[in-house]
Design an enzyme around this catalytic site. Structure first.
Site, mmCIF file in Angstrom:
data_model
loop_
_atom_site.group_PDB
_atom_site.id
_atom_site.type_symbol
_atom_site.label_atom_id
_atom_site.label_comp_id
_atom_site.label_asym_id
_atom_site.label_seq_id
_atom_site.Cartn_x
_atom_site.Cartn_y
_atom_site.Cartn_z
ATOM 1 N N CYS A 88 50.149 55.111 88.027
ATOM 2 C CA CYS A 88 51.579 54.800 87.956
ATOM 3 C C CYS A 88 52.241 55.463 86.749
ATOM 4 O O CYS A 88 53.466 55.525 86.667
ATOM 5 C CB CYS A 88 51.795 53.292 87.953
ATOM 6 S SG CYS A 88 50.829 52.462 86.690
ATOM 7 N N GLU A 144 53.618 44.416 87.312
ATOM 8 C CA GLU A 144 53.508 45.823 86.915
ATOM 9 C C GLU A 144 53.599 46.637 88.185
ATOM 10 O O GLU A 144 52.669 46.630 88.992
ATOM 11 C CB GLU A 144 52.157 46.091 86.230
ATOM 12 C CG GLU A 144 51.966 45.392 84.916
ATOM 13 C CD GLU A 144 52.999 45.812 83.896
ATOM 14 O OE1 GLU A 144 53.512 46.947 83.957
ATOM 15 O OE2 GLU A 144 53.321 44.983 83.023
ATOM 16 N N ASN A 180 44.114 52.026 92.632
ATOM 17 C CA ASN A 180 44.082 53.354 91.994
ATOM 18 C C ASN A 180 43.121 53.437 90.804
ATOM 19 O O ASN A 180 42.424 54.424 90.634
ATOM 20 C CB ASN A 180 45.490 53.807 91.608
ATOM 21 C CG ASN A 180 46.189 52.827 90.698
ATOM 22 O OD1 ASN A 180 45.953 51.633 90.768
ATOM 23 N ND2 ASN A 180 47.039 53.327 89.835
ATOM 24 N N GLU A 201 52.262 43.684 79.517
ATOM 25 C CA GLU A 201 50.854 43.358 79.311
ATOM 26 C C GLU A 201 50.422 43.938 77.969
ATOM 27 O O GLU A 201 51.202 44.588 77.287
ATOM 28 C CB GLU A 201 50.017 43.956 80.447
ATOM 29 C CG GLU A 201 50.379 43.372 81.810
ATOM 30 C CD GLU A 201 49.495 43.897 82.935
ATOM 31 O OE1 GLU A 201 49.208 45.099 82.948
ATOM 32 O OE2 GLU A 201 49.102 43.084 83.790
#
Ligand code: TXE
Length: 480
Positions: A282, A248, A150, A461
């Protein structure tokens, strides 16, 4: 036709099998390049190269690592136009978005960790005059970085930058759907003089290359961004091998709109949070909850703005919504729109494929879609659609909307709009998500912890969190 090759031991090489996957431009539906269809043999070569490079790279000073990373960052900047064009063609996103958002962010990722490592420090815990503890934080070895389609170069660099800065060697796998900018990035690494074997990029399919990385005995760390199902499969394989994991995963984020919001700004920002990058982020807010007293007013203003979004050729400056990344994903999104109708939803706008003229007539385009009339527990509101589709639902009280927001298995991000400061703090604390944006969306400081709760992932992260993840802490206790 252009071939996308692997980057192993400092060189661009064909996959051992010499087979390739057709790479499609989603705005035209046509094959435009060929991507290496690698397998476990290529992964083995790349891992051996990384292992061989590790002793020297992990022993370089942080300022030497910083220097080469800053060179890479500068070259990304120099190649901005070419990288943005490649990303737009490969992924379907508007060219202006790649040029103003994604590629500059890829540069920033490398620059940020290239400088952060010079400030990275570890702790000491003195026990009075009795003893001294200090923590060593050393690079771990060869790490795998697996990224999705993405935000291709953005998410790819977000992983490899802290891994390399911390002194690890990397075997990375970009998504087979969007491999082009990672390939261009490997050329940049060669030009910047990154020592051979420090970064290796193996292209190919998830179940072949990704699975070989996950199960490789000499790769003790995996950093993954992608779908929740894939994350679960990686965890299943990695857990018995006691690998360190950062996952993630998906999101189904609530966007909560209180009656006391700044109305005009809220409408504008909500449109952006819903449809940027075709909704394929996301972090997009896909469940929009609106306080009952302004529901009708918000609905008409929002739908009016959404109808203005121009769907079209990603290369044209007036395009706001580009092509969906792949035919598979396009079919999936249309399937979810059908499901929403079956579940009793009313389509307020969009709801079908978008006809785009000329060179894009066979591309994968979907109109930005707004749906109302669905319960917060139905599948449309529970599952990640990851496209230009949002739902509207009204709420009566703060307690009720917190229940709606938390009724989902995902917990990545939450957006809320209110001018009441006390309420903002209260709701931000009550929602179960790793990130909360108040009166804004996607405002990012790279030092902050980034990641999700529940099925949105494990670990964080960003900033020190990322540098700590890619190092092994060791406590040394000295009796004085
Ligand atoms: O992702 P995958 P897909 C969500 C979104 C989307 C769904 C599936 O809902 O519809 O996930 O997308 C590699 N072992 N997100 O199928 O498969 C794969 O090659 C190791 C959310 O494209 O998870 C790619 O490099 N690796 C997300 C990467 O994993 C494997 C962004 C991600 O692909 C593998 C993308 C395996 N067995 C999709 N199988 C976000 N959170 O940003 C695949 N891969």
């Amino acid at each position: 036709m252009q071939k996308i090759l692997n980057y192993i031991n400092g060189e661009l090489v064909a996959p051992i099998s010499d087979s390739y996957i057709e790479n499609i431009d989603p705005s035209t539906g046509k094959i435009y390049s060929l991507c290496a269809d690698s397998d476990d043999h290529d992964v083995a070569l790349a891992t051996d190269a990384a292992l061989a490079a590790f002793p020297a790279w992990s022993n370089t000073s942080s300022s030497d690592r910083s220097k080469v990373m800053l060179k890479i960052a500068a070259l990304i900047e120099e190649n901005l136009e070419a990288l943005a064009l490649a990303e737009s063609i490969d992924q379907g996103k508007p060219l202006w978005l790649a040029k103003n958002g994604e590629i500059p962010r890829a540069q920033a990722n490398i620059h940020f960790f290239g400088t952060a490592i010079e400030h990275f420090a570890s702790e000491a815990h003195p026990m009075g005059n009795h003893a001294l503890n200090y923590t060593l934080r050393t690079p771990i070895g060869v790490v795998a970085c697996i990224s999705p389609w993405n935000l291709p170069l953005y998410l790819f660099t977000w992983k490899i930058a802290p891994a390399l800065a911390a002194g690890n060697c990397v075997v990375a796998k970009p998504s087979e759907v969007t491999p082009m900018t990672a390939f261009l990035f490997s050329k940049i690494c060669i030009e910047a003089g990154l020592p051979k074997g420090v970064l290796n990029i193996v292209h190919g399919l998830g179940p072949k290359v990704g699975a070989a990385l996950t199960s490789h005995p000499n790769i003790p760390v995996i950093s993954f961004t992608g779908g929740t199902k894939t994350g679960a499969e990686i965890a299943r394989v990695a857990a018995p091998m006691f690998k360190k994991l950062s996952l993630e995963l998906g999101g189904k984020n609530p966007n909560i709109i209180f009656a006391d919001c700044d109305f005009e700004k809220t409408v504008k920002e909500s449109v952006r949070a819903s449809f940027t990058n075709q909704g394929e982020i996301c972090l997009c807010g896909s469940r929009i909850y609106i306080e009952a007293s302004i529901y009708e007013k918000f609905k008409s203003a929002f739908v009016e703005e959404v109808k203005k979004l121009k769907v079209g050729d990603p290369l044209l400056p007036q395009t706001k919504v580009g092509a969906i990344a792949s035919q598979l994903h396009y079919d999936k999104i249309l399937g979810y729109i059908d499901l929403a109708k079956e579940e009793g939803g009313t389509i307020l706008c969009g709801g079908k494929t978008a006809a785009v003229e000329e060179r894009c007539k066979d591309g994968f385009f979907i109109e930005p879609t707004v749906i109302e009339g669905l319960n917060h527990l139905c599948r449309t509101n529970q599952e990640e659609i990851f496209g230009p589709v949002v739902t509207l639902q009204k709420f009566e009280t703060e307690e009720e909307v917190i229940e709606f927001a938390n009724s989902n298995n995902y917990g990545l991000a939450c957006i809320l709009f209110t001018e009441n400061l006390t309420r903002a703090h209260r709701v931000a604390a009550a929602v179960k998500s790793g990130i909360v944006w108040v009166n804004c969306w996607l405002l990012r400081d790279l030092r902050t912890p980034f990641g999700g709760m529940k099925q949105s992932g494990v670990g964080r992260e960003g900033g020190w969190e990322a540098l700590r993840f890619f190092t092994e802490p060791k406590n040394v206790c000295i009796k004085l």
